[in-house]
Scaffold this active site. Structure first.
Site, PDB file in Angstrom:
ATOM      1  N   ALA A  66       0.873  -1.127  -0.108  1.00  0.00           N
ATOM      2  CA  ALA A  66       0.097   0.104  -0.093  1.00  0.00           C
ATOM      3  C   ALA A  66       0.951   1.489   0.106  1.00  0.00           C
ATOM      4  CB  ALA A  66      -1.097  -0.074   1.214  1.00  0.00           C
ATOM      5  N   GLY A 105      -0.711  -5.150   0.393  1.00  0.00           N
ATOM      6  CA  GLY A 105      -1.806  -4.897  -0.562  1.00  0.00           C
ATOM      7  C   GLY A 105      -1.321  -5.633  -1.918  1.00  0.00           C
ATOM      8  N   GLU A 108      -2.254  -9.028  -1.655  1.00  0.00           N
ATOM      9  CA  GLU A 108      -3.681  -9.129  -1.393  1.00  0.00           C
ATOM     10  C   GLU A 108      -4.462  -8.906  -3.026  1.00  0.00           C
ATOM     11  OE1 GLU A 108      -4.897  -7.662   2.788  1.00  0.00           O
ATOM     12  OE2 GLU A 108      -3.970  -6.259   1.888  1.00  0.00           O
ATOM     13  N   GLU A 128       2.517  -6.571   7.014  1.00  0.00           N
ATOM     14  CA  GLU A 128       2.204  -5.477   7.783  1.00  0.00           C
ATOM     15  C   GLU A 128       2.349  -5.341   9.284  1.00  0.00           C
ATOM     16  OE1 GLU A 128      -0.503  -5.791   3.896  1.00  0.00           O
ATOM     17  OE2 GLU A 128       0.599  -7.151   5.434  1.00  0.00           O
TER      18      GLU A 128
END
Length: 692
Positions: A66, A105, A108, A128
């Site tokens: 992210a 991310g 993901e 994370e």
């Protein structure tokens, strides 16, 4: 090729659309990237000629996570969840083509694609937890469905990057390929999926692996127990575990809701704020404002080290590990042999643990040249002294090195507290002298304080910082003052710890409070580990301190089976009634009355003077930034990263509260608690150290 936006383009290869992302340096999932994926997918899905979509990235990596600079800011563009839903629910197969890293991310995003192909050099992970967070875009719900809860637990709580080969074995990746052919192979794979009419496989609908663990809470209990020490003090690992539990026990949508709730709680908590702060601080620390990229670095190919003791040997290993030839000098054959034996033993221990091969050990030892002849350092590009911590000894050595070292060589001192400028004055080239303060054990500890002398040349500074990175250290540039930054602040804590035991607290009380705060051990346990007799000489002992009294009793720490604590054969510590009586008697002789000391007072008196000293260091310009001080304390002294460091910790609790406590203790205990002018100034203005 059609440009979708500034960072995304779409190419149609016959019946396969290739949606390519190019947002340097790591293709982070910024608003622009998310918008580009959404719009590119919409165009590909609307084109009847397109039968499948390949999602690929330009540059050195797939999406590496992210964009954390967007955390805490108002939403912009489509959410990642919207983009994921568009891919996962697409009526055409979507294939993720992974190279470099697919992290956070990025993984993901890949998990909502119907298939995944990766280069053999690629790595996948959900790191994370290292930011005090958990995967907040379905990672904790999809990952266990594809790799199983056991593997998912390890991945999300450690942040481990999994190699592509392992990812393929666990089913995370469907096909491996080479870097050069990734795009072509991904297109061919997508075409094969279409030709074979393979299903639009959704990870969220897989249930076999989580169903096998359903109704088995003992799986999670065992994992918690096995990792209790590793997770101590951290919130994020426990929250990640709860999410994997939800994936096992709840329907997908309910698990997704639970993940979002726990993610939000972590995001808004102080631990994640501290860990995210540290993430940026650990990158900023390399930036020296007046030593820019245009400053030339010196070529360093050969290393010389004077001293083969604990520090010298450990320092040598750092450079041997990085492939540098090292010449190590000692004053006697016995000392040299002892140092070489220790280096070899350290490498052999690492090899026994499977972290090095026997060939690796021999290759590193082959780079090491032991000698008693200082003249053999004449061709070294960098010479580091690691001799006895005595100014006269170091000055004499630097005078010799000045006559031996070639022109352009860097002369470095490993002093932990002495004046680098005085050492440099013993040389005719003070501009070539710099402090490289390694921390013990030097081959393990990550911190390196790079000490800038008054006359140290900028190219020498840049070279030292670059070398630190090459040997795997975290470097912080500091100025010359007693103890530099880390030890100067540590001295404040050590002084108060000693005073606290004379006031009525016992060593294990002080250690327990600081351990519970998050340190790996307290000051008295640390002293026992290092050895109470470090620098102590019986003939000069006056019994004027507790340490001297204990050394005179042969209570010299763990190695002696007794120090502040008593130790059994396995070096397990237990409070010592003998030491308790020694403390009571010593305090009585000084006319001090024992009293009950609260845990809060112990914490305040150990931590606040350190913060206050940090303010003085900043005011004197001995550290560039408050965040540099925090990086030093996290990497060199075991400050818990979930508290960010002493200076951001002070910002978090409020400088007005720190100042009030300092003034209160100053009234009780005197000038040791006199507030730093900078602390007073910032508190009065309602500002923080981070605002400087």
């Amino acid at each position: 090729m059609t440009a979708i936006n500034a960072v995304t383009d779409l190419t149609v290869d016959a019946d396969i659309a290739v949606l390519s992302l190019d947002s340097p340096p790591v293709n982070a999932l910024s608003a622009a990237v998310r918008s580009g994926i959404r719009d590119g997918m919409a165009r590909a899905l609307a084109d009847d000629a397109v039968k499948a979509v390949v999602l690929i990235c330009a540059g050195k990596t797939f999406v590496a996570g992210a964009d954390i600079t967007e955390f805490g800011k108002p939403p912009a563009g489509p959410s990642l969840a919207e983009v994921q839903a568009m891919i996962e629910d697409a009526p055409k197969p979507v294939v993720a083509a992974i190279h470099g890293t697919a992290l956070g991310g990025g993984l993901e995003l890949a998990l909502v694609c119907h298939y995944r192909i990766a280069t053999r050099s690629a790595k996948c992970g959900l790191p994370e937890v290292n930011l005090g967070l958990l995967p907040g875009a379905g990672g904790t719900q999809r990952l266990p469905r594809i790799v199983g809860p056991e593997q998912a637990l390890e991945m999300v709580t450690s942040g481990t990057h999994v190699a592509a080969s392992a990812a393929a074995e666990m089913g995370l990746v469907d096909l491996l390929t080479d870097d050069a052919s990734l795009r072509a192979d991904a297109v061919a794979f997508a075409r094969k999926v279409v030709a074979e009419k393979r299903p639009l496989r959704k990870v969220r609908e897989s249930d076999d692996k989580v169903a096998a663990a359903r109704g088995k809470p003992e799986l999670f209990a065992a994992f918690r127990k096995a990792n209790a020490r590793r997770f101590r003090g951290f919130d994020a690992p426990e929250f990640n575990i709860r999410c994997i539990e939800a994936a096992v026990e709840l329907p997908f949508e309910a698990g997704l809701k639970r993940e979002r709730e726990l993610f939000t709680e972590l995001l808004n908590g102080t631990q994640s704020a501290a860990q995210r702060y540290y993430f940026f601080a650990s990158r900023q620390v390399w930036n020296v404002p007046d030593v820019g990229a245009d400053t030339p670095a010196l070529a360093v190919r050969r290393i010389g080290i004077v001293g083969a003791g604990t520090m010298g040997g450990g320092i040598a290993m750092n450079f041997l590990n990085a492939g540098y030839p090292v010449t190590i000098v000692e004053s006697s054959q016995q000392a040299l042999d002892r140092g070489l034996k220790t280096i070899r033993a350290n490498y052999d221990n690492t090899a026994r643990k499977g972290r090095l091969s026997a060939a690796d050990v021999e290759a590193r030892m082959a780079l090491l040249t032991p000698t008693l002849d200082l003249q053999l350092l004449a061709d070294a590009d960098l010479i580091i002294e690691a001799v006895f911590e005595n100014m006269e000894v170091k000055q004499e050595l630097f005078g010799k090195l000045d006559r031996i070292a070639k022109a352009g060589a860097i002369l470095a001192t490993n002093t932990s507290a002495l004046d680098v400028n005085v050492i440099a004055a013993a040389s005719s080239r003070p501009e070539a002298v710099i402090g490289l303060h390694f921390f013990s054990p030097a081959n393990v500890m990550k911190l390196l304080e790079v000490v800038r002398g008054d006359k140290t040349a900028k190219p020498v500074i840049r070279t030292a910082m670059e070398l630190a990175r090459k040997i795997g250290k975290v470097a912080a540039l500091v100025g010359v003052c007693p103890g530099f930054v880390g030890n100067r602040m540590l001295a404040q804590r050590q002084r108060e710890a000693q005073k606290l035991v004379l006031d009525g607290a016992l060593p294990w009380d002080v250690d327990r409070v600081l351990y519970d705060f998050g340190f790996p051990m307290g000051p008295f346990a640390m002293s026992d580990l290092a050895g109470l007799d470090l620098g102590w000489v019986r003939e000069k002992s006056s019994g004027s301190t507790l340490r001297e009294v204990l050394c005179e009793m042969d209570r010299r720490g763990q190695k002696a089976g007794a120090g502040y604590y008593d130790y059994d054969e396995q070096r397990n510590a237990k409070p010592s009634p003998v030491v308790e009586q020694v403390i009571r008697d010593f305090a009585a002789k000084q006319g001090r009355n024992s009293r009950v000391v609260s845990e809060q007072e112990i914490l305040d008196r150990c931590i606040y003077p350190m913060i206050n000293e940090g303010a003085k260091i900043l005011q004197e310009g001995k550290a560039i930034r408050a965040s540099d001080i925090d990086v030093i304390w996290v990497n060199g002294y075991g400050w818990p990263v979930y508290r960010g460091g002493p200076m951001i910790y002070a910002d978090t609790i409020g400088l007005d509260k720190v100042l009030a406590a300092m003034r209160r203790y100053e009234a009780l205990y005197g000038a040791d608690f006199a507030p730093a002018p900078l602390l007073e100034e910032l508190a009065a203005q309602g500002r923080r150290f981070a605002d400087l």
